[in-house]
Design a protein around this motif. Structure first.
Motif, PDB file in Angstrom:
ATOM      1  N   VAL A  10      20.229 -27.812  -4.978  1.00 16.93           N
ATOM      2  CA  VAL A  10      21.513 -27.573  -4.060  1.00 16.93           C
ATOM      3  C   VAL A  10      21.029 -26.432  -3.492  1.00 16.93           C
ATOM      4  O   VAL A  10      21.585 -26.089  -2.726  1.00 16.93           O
ATOM      5  N   PHE A  11      21.212 -24.973  -4.667  1.00  7.23           N
ATOM      6  CA  PHE A  11      20.958 -23.911  -3.781  1.00  7.23           C
ATOM      7  C   PHE A  11      19.678 -23.221  -3.948  1.00  7.23           C
ATOM      8  O   PHE A  11      19.973 -21.547  -2.915  1.00  7.23           O
ATOM      9  N   HIS A  12      18.814 -24.322  -2.933  1.00  9.30           N
ATOM     10  CA  HIS A  12      17.437 -23.199  -2.974  1.00  9.30           C
ATOM     11  C   HIS A  12      17.908 -22.469  -1.359  1.00  9.30           C
ATOM     12  O   HIS A  12      17.029 -21.301  -0.935  1.00  9.30           O
ATOM     13  N   LEU A  59      35.370 -24.900  -6.312  1.00  7.55           N
ATOM     14  CA  LEU A  59      35.094 -25.274  -4.581  1.00  7.55           C
ATOM     15  C   LEU A  59      34.895 -26.845  -4.842  1.00  7.55           C
ATOM     16  O   LEU A  59      34.917 -27.241  -5.894  1.00  7.55           O
ATOM     17  N   PRO A  60      35.149 -26.910  -3.655  1.00  6.39           N
ATOM     18  CA  PRO A  60      35.159 -28.662  -3.530  1.00  6.39           C
ATOM     19  C   PRO A  60      33.634 -29.016  -2.973  1.00  6.39           C
ATOM     20  O   PRO A  60      34.173 -29.716  -2.092  1.00  6.39           O
ATOM     21  N   CYS A  61      32.885 -27.749  -3.664  1.00  4.47           N
ATOM     22  CA  CYS A  61      31.401 -28.681  -2.460  1.00  4.47           C
ATOM     23  C   CYS A  61      30.244 -27.897  -4.385  1.00  4.47           C
ATOM     24  O   CYS A  61      30.935 -26.995  -4.833  1.00  4.47           O
ATOM     25  N   GLY A  62      29.437 -28.350  -3.759  1.00  4.37           N
ATOM     26  CA  GLY A  62      28.528 -27.586  -5.037  1.00  4.37           C
ATOM     27  C   GLY A  62      28.275 -28.544  -6.534  1.00  4.37           C
ATOM     28  O   GLY A  62      26.908 -28.377  -6.812  1.00  4.37           O
ATOM     29  N   GLY A  63      29.189 -28.997  -7.152  1.00  4.19           N
ATOM     30  CA  GLY A  63      28.622 -29.906  -8.639  1.00  4.19           C
ATOM     31  C   GLY A  63      28.064 -31.216  -8.467  1.00  4.19           C
ATOM     32  O   GLY A  63      27.533 -31.501  -7.765  1.00  4.19           O
ATOM     33  N   ALA A 102      28.230 -21.276   2.762  1.00  2.36           N
ATOM     34  CA  ALA A 102      27.161 -21.271   2.589  1.00  2.36           C
ATOM     35  C   ALA A 102      26.529 -22.520   1.364  1.00  2.36           C
ATOM     36  O   ALA A 102      25.495 -22.727   1.421  1.00  2.36           O
ATOM     37  N   ILE A 103      27.325 -22.792   0.164  1.00  2.00           N
ATOM     38  CA  ILE A 103      26.948 -24.033  -0.287  1.00  2.00           C
ATOM     39  C   ILE A 103      26.846 -25.305   0.359  1.00  2.00           C
ATOM     40  O   ILE A 103      25.544 -25.970   0.882  1.00  2.00           O
ATOM     41  N   ARG A 104      27.830 -25.641   1.209  1.00  2.00           N
ATOM     42  CA  ARG A 104      27.336 -26.947   2.053  1.00  2.00           C
ATOM     43  C   ARG A 104      26.103 -26.859   2.703  1.00  2.00           C
ATOM     44  O   ARG A 104      26.590 -28.063   2.918  1.00  2.00           O
ATOM     45  N   ALA A 105      26.326 -25.797   3.091  1.00  2.00           N
ATOM     46  CA  ALA A 105      25.003 -25.391   4.204  1.00  2.00           C
ATOM     47  C   ALA A 105      23.914 -25.616   3.450  1.00  2.00           C
ATOM     48  O   ALA A 105      22.778 -26.486   4.423  1.00  2.00           O
ATOM     49  N   SER A 106      23.499 -25.007   3.070  1.00  2.00           N
ATOM     50  CA  SER A 106      22.215 -25.094   1.310  1.00  2.00           C
ATOM     51  C   SER A 106      22.139 -26.722   1.678  1.00  2.00           C
ATOM     52  O   SER A 106      20.754 -26.520   1.254  1.00  2.00           O
ATOM     53  N   VAL A 107      23.073 -27.068   0.418  1.00  2.00           N
ATOM     54  CA  VAL A 107      23.240 -29.431   0.836  1.00  2.00           C
ATOM     55  C   VAL A 107      22.491 -29.948   1.824  1.00  2.00           C
ATOM     56  O   VAL A 107      21.573 -30.333   1.594  1.00  2.00           O
ATOM     57  N   ARG A 108      23.103 -29.636   2.674  1.00  2.00           N
ATOM     58  CA  ARG A 108      23.041 -29.935   3.952  1.00  2.00           C
ATOM     59  C   ARG A 108      21.578 -29.528   4.378  1.00  2.00           C
ATOM     60  O   ARG A 108      20.315 -30.705   4.835  1.00  2.00           O
ATOM     61  N   GLN A 109      21.060 -28.385   4.373  1.00  2.00           N
ATOM     62  CA  GLN A 109      19.597 -28.063   4.498  1.00  2.00           C
ATOM     63  C   GLN A 109      18.079 -28.708   3.650  1.00  2.00           C
ATOM     64  O   GLN A 109      17.625 -28.936   3.913  1.00  2.00           O
ATOM     65  N   ASN A 149      24.789 -36.121  -4.266  1.00  3.62           N
ATOM     66  CA  ASN A 149      25.513 -37.616  -3.202  1.00  3.62           C
ATOM     67  C   ASN A 149      26.773 -36.736  -2.602  1.00  3.62           C
ATOM     68  O   ASN A 149      26.786 -35.209  -2.127  1.00  3.62           O
ATOM     69  N   GLU A 150      27.709 -37.518  -2.156  1.00  2.17           N
ATOM     70  CA  GLU A 150      28.614 -37.643  -1.227  1.00  2.17           C
ATOM     71  C   GLU A 150      29.282 -35.767  -1.815  1.00  2.17           C
ATOM     72  O   GLU A 150      30.026 -35.750  -1.354  1.00  2.17           O
ATOM     73  N   PHE A 151      29.799 -36.161  -3.020  1.00  2.00           N
ATOM     74  CA  PHE A 151      31.241 -35.842  -3.882  1.00  2.00           C
ATOM     75  C   PHE A 151      30.082 -34.034  -4.093  1.00  2.00           C
ATOM     76  O   PHE A 151      30.981 -32.970  -4.391  1.00  2.00           O
ATOM     77  N   THR A 152      29.150 -33.968  -3.438  1.00  2.00           N
ATOM     78  CA  THR A 152      28.303 -32.554  -4.061  1.00  2.00           C
ATOM     79  C   THR A 152      28.858 -31.384  -2.523  1.00  2.00           C
ATOM     80  O   THR A 152      28.387 -30.289  -2.628  1.00  2.00           O
ATOM     81  N   GLU A 153      28.636 -32.316  -1.229  1.00  2.00           N
ATOM     82  CA  GLU A 153      28.874 -31.599  -0.224  1.00  2.00           C
ATOM     83  C   GLU A 153      30.073 -31.733  -0.182  1.00  2.00           C
ATOM     84  O   GLU A 153      30.949 -30.526   0.588  1.00  2.00           O
TER      85      GLU A 153
END
Length: 287
Positions: A18-20, A72-76, A211-218, A251-255
């Protein structure tokens, strides 16, 4: 230039995946971060002491830290079919517990007292283990399965990649606490949350969320980009196990937690508060 934000997350494949991108400066416009690797029991303690700007913690610790940290609503990590397991020795003539009721008075190893896994375990034992278990021993995650195998404890509560490796230790799955939770509530399982200090302010929190959401999507768009980073921190985990780990927990909850994710978190903390396991949390505290 502003000082980097301090972020602490585990070396587990889901977190490094997720955080790479963010950790390596690959998210345009994202604030710089200074990464610390720490297991969940360490980051839970950091949150309780107010250490660190951004932390990956157990949802179970939220009632003690939401005065200083925002969820936060993402990353977990939150999902289905990914719950903690209760393991015992093989059933070939040993005195190992064979059902939930057999855990009464027994010794159980757990990875952390304020982990979501342990909170689920306490809800499960309250429902299915008359009189409760005996001694609970907190030990590092990697020591639990050997301790069960060698008979130093009667059962062990395990998480993460142990779902894929416990049979190598000759262990028996006594219970899947995810099945218990999902069957009882219908909700996905809230495991790990991402928190950021409220004192950073609303604008900074929004930047962190982006930033977290963008990192997950990348990571999803180019999973090979972070492969070396994931495997370098995966504690000698096989690539196939690391891939399975990522597939289960990212998964979708991470985003985006969304309403379903937030409902699951509210249900967990409300049920735990109803039986006196955690302080009660208000709806506004989770926003």
């Amino acid at each position: 230039m502003a000082d980097p934000l301090g972020i602490a997350y585990s070396p587990c494949p889901n977190d490094t995946f997720v955080f790479h991108a963010w950790a390596h400066g690959l998210v345009p416009g994202a604030p710089a971060v200074d990464v610390t690797f720490a297991d969940i029991d360490i980051t839970n303690g950091m949150a309780e002491r107010g250490e660190g700007d951004i932390l990956k913690v157990s949802y179970a610790v939220l009632p003690w830290v939401l005065d200083r940290y925002a969820l936060l609503p993402c990353g977990g990590a939150l999902g289905r079919g990914c719950g903690p397991l209760v393991l015992t020795r093989g059933q070939d003539g040993t005195n190992a517990p064979r059902g939930p009721g057999d855990l009464a008075g027994r010794t159980v190893a757990v990875p952390a007292e304020r982990s979501t896994a342990y909170l689920l375990f306490r809800l499960w034992t309250a429902a299915l283990v008359p009189g409760g278990v005996g001694e609970v021993r907190v030990m590092p995650f990697h020591e639990i399965m050997p301790a069960v195998r060698d008979g130093r404890v009667d059962a062990g509560l395990v998480i993460h990649e142990a779902r894929f490796t416990y049979q190598r230790y000759g262990l028996h799955r006594l219970a899947d606490l995810g099945e218990f939770w999902e069957g009882t509530t219908g909700h996905p399982i809230p495991l790990g949350a991402i928190l950021a200090k409220r004192s950073l302010g609303a604008e900074r929190l929004a930047e962190i969320t982006h930033a977290i959401r963008a990192s997950v999507r990348q990571a999803w768009a180019d999973p090979e980009a972070g492969r070396g980073y994931v495997l370098a921190h995966a504690q000698e985990m096989e690539r196939s196990v690391a891939d399975a780990h990522i597939g289960l927990y990212v998964n979708e909850f991470t985003e985006d937690l969304g309403e379903a994710g937030h409902a699951a978190v509210r249900e967990l903390l409300t049920r735990a508060a109803d039986v006196g396991l955690v302080p009660r949390v208000s709806e506004s505290d989770l926003l």
